[in-house]
Motif scaffolding. Structure first.
Motif, PDB file in Angstrom:
ATOM      1  N   THR A  43       0.813  -1.152  -0.163  1.00 43.32           N
ATOM      2  CA  THR A  43      -0.068   0.163   0.157  1.00 43.32           C
ATOM      3  C   THR A  43       0.806   1.290  -0.034  1.00 43.32           C
ATOM      4  O   THR A  43       2.100   1.275   0.643  1.00 43.32           O
ATOM      5  CB  THR A  43      -0.948   0.149   1.010  1.00 43.32           C
ATOM      6  N   THR A  44       0.178   2.369  -0.527  1.00 49.24           N
ATOM      7  CA  THR A  44       1.055   3.707  -0.532  1.00 49.24           C
ATOM      8  C   THR A  44       0.183   4.505   0.561  1.00 49.24           C
ATOM      9  O   THR A  44       0.652   5.556   0.793  1.00 49.24           O
ATOM     10  CB  THR A  44       1.037   4.332  -1.957  1.00 49.24           C
ATOM     11  N   ASP A  45      -0.909   3.827   1.070  1.00 44.74           N
ATOM     12  CA  ASP A  45      -1.689   4.759   2.079  1.00 44.74           C
ATOM     13  C   ASP A  45      -2.036   3.809   3.184  1.00 44.74           C
ATOM     14  O   ASP A  45      -3.061   3.138   3.287  1.00 44.74           O
ATOM     15  CB  ASP A  45      -2.896   5.009   1.280  1.00 44.74           C
ATOM     16  N   LEU A  46      -1.178   3.687   4.284  1.00 47.19           N
ATOM     17  CA  LEU A  46      -1.261   2.879   5.258  1.00 47.19           C
ATOM     18  C   LEU A  46      -2.507   3.235   6.150  1.00 47.19           C
ATOM     19  O   LEU A  46      -3.237   2.217   6.556  1.00 47.19           O
ATOM     20  CB  LEU A  46      -0.061   3.029   6.374  1.00 47.19           C
ATOM     21  N   PRO A  47      -2.838   4.396   6.687  1.00 47.07           N
ATOM     22  CA  PRO A  47      -3.944   4.668   7.454  1.00 47.07           C
ATOM     23  C   PRO A  47      -5.214   4.146   6.528  1.00 47.07           C
ATOM     24  O   PRO A  47      -6.202   3.517   7.243  1.00 47.07           O
ATOM     25  CB  PRO A  47      -4.068   6.148   7.521  1.00 47.07           C
ATOM     26  N   ALA A  48      -5.456   4.384   5.334  1.00 43.40           N
ATOM     27  CA  ALA A  48      -6.579   3.869   4.733  1.00 43.40           C
ATOM     28  C   ALA A  48      -6.692   2.522   4.425  1.00 43.40           C
ATOM     29  O   ALA A  48      -7.703   1.679   4.722  1.00 43.40           O
ATOM     30  CB  ALA A  48      -6.653   4.463   3.123  1.00 43.40           C
ATOM     31  N   ALA A  49      -5.236   1.641   4.369  1.00 44.53           N
ATOM     32  CA  ALA A  49      -5.238  -0.019   4.328  1.00 44.53           C
ATOM     33  C   ALA A  49      -5.900  -0.364   5.923  1.00 44.53           C
ATOM     34  O   ALA A  49      -6.167  -1.248   5.795  1.00 44.53           O
ATOM     35  CB  ALA A  49      -3.955  -0.119   4.056  1.00 44.53           C
ATOM     36  N   GLY A  52      -9.278  -0.376   6.142  1.00 48.55           N
ATOM     37  CA  GLY A  52      -9.983  -1.067   5.421  1.00 48.55           C
ATOM     38  C   GLY A  52     -10.037  -2.401   6.043  1.00 48.55           C
ATOM     39  O   GLY A  52     -11.064  -3.374   6.202  1.00 48.55           O
ATOM     40  N   ILE A  53      -8.705  -2.682   6.866  1.00 46.66           N
ATOM     41  CA  ILE A  53      -8.805  -4.089   7.373  1.00 46.66           C
ATOM     42  C   ILE A  53      -9.976  -3.931   8.601  1.00 46.66           C
ATOM     43  O   ILE A  53     -10.519  -5.043   8.997  1.00 46.66           O
ATOM     44  CB  ILE A  53      -7.612  -4.116   8.234  1.00 46.66           C
ATOM     45  N   ARG A  54     -10.191  -2.913   9.228  1.00 44.41           N
ATOM     46  CA  ARG A  54     -10.899  -2.813  10.312  1.00 44.41           C
ATOM     47  C   ARG A  54     -12.545  -2.929   9.857  1.00 44.41           C
ATOM     48  O   ARG A  54     -13.390  -3.537  10.110  1.00 44.41           O
ATOM     49  CB  ARG A  54     -11.046  -1.447  11.139  1.00 44.41           C
ATOM     50  N   ALA A  55     -12.839  -2.071   8.757  1.00 41.27           N
ATOM     51  CA  ALA A  55     -13.958  -2.000   8.189  1.00 41.27           C
ATOM     52  C   ALA A  55     -14.691  -3.134   7.513  1.00 41.27           C
ATOM     53  O   ALA A  55     -15.810  -3.447   7.410  1.00 41.27           O
ATOM     54  CB  ALA A  55     -14.236  -0.885   7.339  1.00 41.27           C
ATOM     55  N   LEU A  56     -13.730  -3.849   6.878  1.00 41.70           N
ATOM     56  CA  LEU A  56     -14.000  -5.148   6.017  1.00 41.70           C
ATOM     57  C   LEU A  56     -14.178  -6.269   6.848  1.00 41.70           C
ATOM     58  O   LEU A  56     -14.415  -7.617   6.237  1.00 41.70           O
ATOM     59  CB  LEU A  56     -13.236  -5.131   4.669  1.00 41.70           C
ATOM     60  N   GLY A  57     -13.493  -6.206   7.977  1.00 44.36           N
ATOM     61  CA  GLY A  57     -13.603  -7.522   8.713  1.00 44.36           C
ATOM     62  C   GLY A  57     -12.450  -8.493   8.340  1.00 44.36           C
ATOM     63  O   GLY A  57     -12.529  -9.565   8.611  1.00 44.36           O
ATOM     64  N   VAL A  58     -11.451  -7.771   7.705  1.00 46.34           N
ATOM     65  CA  VAL A  58     -10.333  -8.868   7.744  1.00 46.34           C
ATOM     66  C   VAL A  58      -9.693  -9.297   8.982  1.00 46.34           C
ATOM     67  O   VAL A  58      -9.472  -8.589   9.901  1.00 46.34           O
ATOM     68  CB  VAL A  58      -9.198  -7.852   6.939  1.00 46.34           C
ATOM     69  N   PHE A  67       6.258  -0.757   7.697  1.00 49.15           N
ATOM     70  CA  PHE A  67       4.850  -0.229   8.258  1.00 49.15           C
ATOM     71  C   PHE A  67       5.127  -0.697   9.528  1.00 49.15           C
ATOM     72  O   PHE A  67       4.008  -0.590  10.539  1.00 49.15           O
ATOM     73  CB  PHE A  67       3.851  -1.181   7.562  1.00 49.15           C
ATOM     74  N   LYS A  68       5.991  -1.413  10.307  1.00 50.72           N
ATOM     75  CA  LYS A  68       6.133  -2.178  11.537  1.00 50.72           C
ATOM     76  C   LYS A  68       5.740  -1.084  12.745  1.00 50.72           C
ATOM     77  O   LYS A  68       5.212  -1.200  13.778  1.00 50.72           O
ATOM     78  CB  LYS A  68       7.067  -2.813  11.614  1.00 50.72           C
ATOM     79  N   GLU A  69       6.368  -0.032  12.573  1.00 54.75           N
ATOM     80  CA  GLU A  69       6.113   1.281  13.363  1.00 54.75           C
ATOM     81  C   GLU A  69       5.214   2.065  13.258  1.00 54.75           C
ATOM     82  O   GLU A  69       4.427   2.667  14.015  1.00 54.75           O
ATOM     83  CB  GLU A  69       7.499   2.025  13.935  1.00 54.75           C
ATOM     84  N   ALA A  70       4.848   2.432  11.796  1.00 51.71           N
ATOM     85  CA  ALA A  70       3.990   3.500  11.458  1.00 51.71           C
ATOM     86  C   ALA A  70       2.471   3.108  11.933  1.00 51.71           C
ATOM     87  O   ALA A  70       1.633   3.875  11.931  1.00 51.71           O
ATOM     88  CB  ALA A  70       4.133   3.555  10.256  1.00 51.71           C
ATOM     89  N   CYS A  71       2.433   1.655  12.009  1.00 57.28           N
ATOM     90  CA  CYS A  71       0.988   1.144  12.119  1.00 57.28           C
ATOM     91  C   CYS A  71       0.554   1.233  13.721  1.00 57.28           C
ATOM     92  O   CYS A  71      -0.628   1.192  13.962  1.00 57.28           O
ATOM     93  CB  CYS A  71       0.703  -0.097  11.603  1.00 57.28           C
ATOM     94  N   ILE A  72       1.381   1.610  14.507  1.00 51.95           N
ATOM     95  CA  ILE A  72       1.194   1.714  16.039  1.00 51.95           C
ATOM     96  C   ILE A  72      -0.039   2.419  16.277  1.00 51.95           C
ATOM     97  O   ILE A  72      -0.926   2.190  17.026  1.00 51.95           O
ATOM     98  CB  ILE A  72       2.385   1.702  16.862  1.00 51.95           C
ATOM     99  N   ALA A  73       0.131   3.840  15.648  1.00 52.38           N
ATOM    100  CA  ALA A  73      -0.943   4.866  16.099  1.00 52.38           C
ATOM    101  C   ALA A  73      -2.196   4.374  15.512  1.00 52.38           C
ATOM    102  O   ALA A  73      -3.236   5.189  15.991  1.00 52.38           O
ATOM    103  CB  ALA A  73      -0.227   6.076  15.498  1.00 52.38           C
ATOM    104  N   LEU A  74      -2.356   3.623  14.600  1.00 59.62           N
ATOM    105  CA  LEU A  74      -3.418   3.351  14.014  1.00 59.62           C
ATOM    106  C   LEU A  74      -4.514   2.351  14.480  1.00 59.62           C
ATOM    107  O   LEU A  74      -5.578   1.772  14.274  1.00 59.62           O
ATOM    108  CB  LEU A  74      -3.521   2.986  12.536  1.00 59.62           C
ATOM    109  N   LEU A  75      -3.705   1.618  15.739  1.00 52.20           N
ATOM    110  CA  LEU A  75      -4.199   0.620  16.466  1.00 52.20           C
ATOM    111  C   LEU A  75      -5.062   0.894  17.876  1.00 52.20           C
ATOM    112  O   LEU A  75      -4.869   1.825  18.469  1.00 52.20           O
ATOM    113  CB  LEU A  75      -3.241  -0.506  16.500  1.00 52.20           C
TER     114      LEU A  75
END
Length: 271
Positions: A43-49, A52-58, A67-75
């Motif tokens: 992905t080039t848009d981690l927040p949107a990805a 999408g995981i949250r909204a689509l029930g992945v 992405f290992k550190e950048a995703c933390i704020a989104l959890l």
């Protein structure tokens, strides 16, 4: 098993998607009759990805660099395995609640125990990236208190050394350690340094054990040299297989037996 409207989706996000996880997970889903499907993505848009995981029930998502550190704020929550090192390699979605884990860290802690690596040994760890952080922190938390981080990137190397209470130096020359650990691309198939050793022959001879996190190939130049010197080894294939297994368990709640795991690893490698 043919995907259906009820198929549970799992995935991975990486800057450079690989095939090991796809083949490992999907093989086990098929062998165990689980209505799951695994897909590698970037992905080039981690927040949107992540949204999408949250909204689509992945159900689950493996996370690799960058992405290992950048995703933390989104959890919503961090497991202690991820909180201990501020790095996530696995997301688990439970009805929209996203929890981050680090199964690299968990895998290394298990391998330290399985191979009976002695925490009284001093350690030289080469590398300073996200995986190096997981390995170094796992060693620190297993009681390895005397260590040297070897990293050309001074800022990252010194930061990791401070995190673990270790020393830093730019090159491996002169380091004498009883446990040598490579967490760089040196020795990786297809890379510019595929035929090189992460540590010198004299350092290998002086060590008690050698650990190379490079998984492809499992028989890296460092592992081959260590075995030729009669040293116990821990391979990157063990790490990648064990961390993928722990992801599989987190996603499905099912733990395969040893035969099923071995078959899945062989299939994932293309053996």
């Amino acid at each position: 098993m043919t995907p259906s409207k009820d198929t549970v989706l799992c995935m991975s996000l990486a800057g450079r998607p690989g095939t090991f996880g796809v083949r490992f997970h999907n093989h086990l889903y098929q062998q165990l009759g689980l209505d799951y499907y695994y897909k590698a993505m970037t992905t080039t848009d981690l927040p949107a990805a992540v949204a999408g995981i949250r909204a689509l029930g992945v159900r689950g998502c493996g996370v690799s660099m960058p992405f290992k550190e950048a995703c933390i704020a989104l959890l919503d929550e961090l497991d202690p395995s991820a909180a201990a090192i501020d790095s996530v390699n696995t997301l688990v979605n439970t009805q929209g609640h996203l929890k981050g884990f680090n199964t690299d860290y968990l895998a290394v802690r298990q391998l330290i125990h399985q191979h009976r690596l002695d925490s009284a040994w001093n350690v030289a760890l080469r590398g300073s990236g996200g995986m190096a952080k997981a390995v170094a922190c796992a060693l620190r938390d297993a009681g390895f208190s005397d260590g040297t981080i070897v990293a050309r990137n001074r800022e990252a190397g010194e930061r990791l050394a401070r995190t673990c209470g270790y020393r830093w130096q730019a090159e491996p020359h002169g380091v004498r350690a009883r446990l040598l650990v490579n967490v760089t691309p040196i020795g990786m198939a297809g890379g510019a340094e595929a035929q090189q050793l992460a540590f010198e022959h004299e350092q290998i001879e002086a060590a008690q054990a050698v650990f190379d996190v490079v998984a492809m190939p499992a028989q890296t130049p460092l592992i081959v040299a260590a075995q030729a010197a009669g040293k116990p080894v821990v391979t990157g294939l063990e790490v990648i297989a064990l961390q993928a297994l722990e992801q599989f368990v987190l996603y499905t709640g099912v733990r395969p037996d040893s035969r099923q795991i071995a078959e899945a690893v062989a299939f994932a490698r293309g053996d």
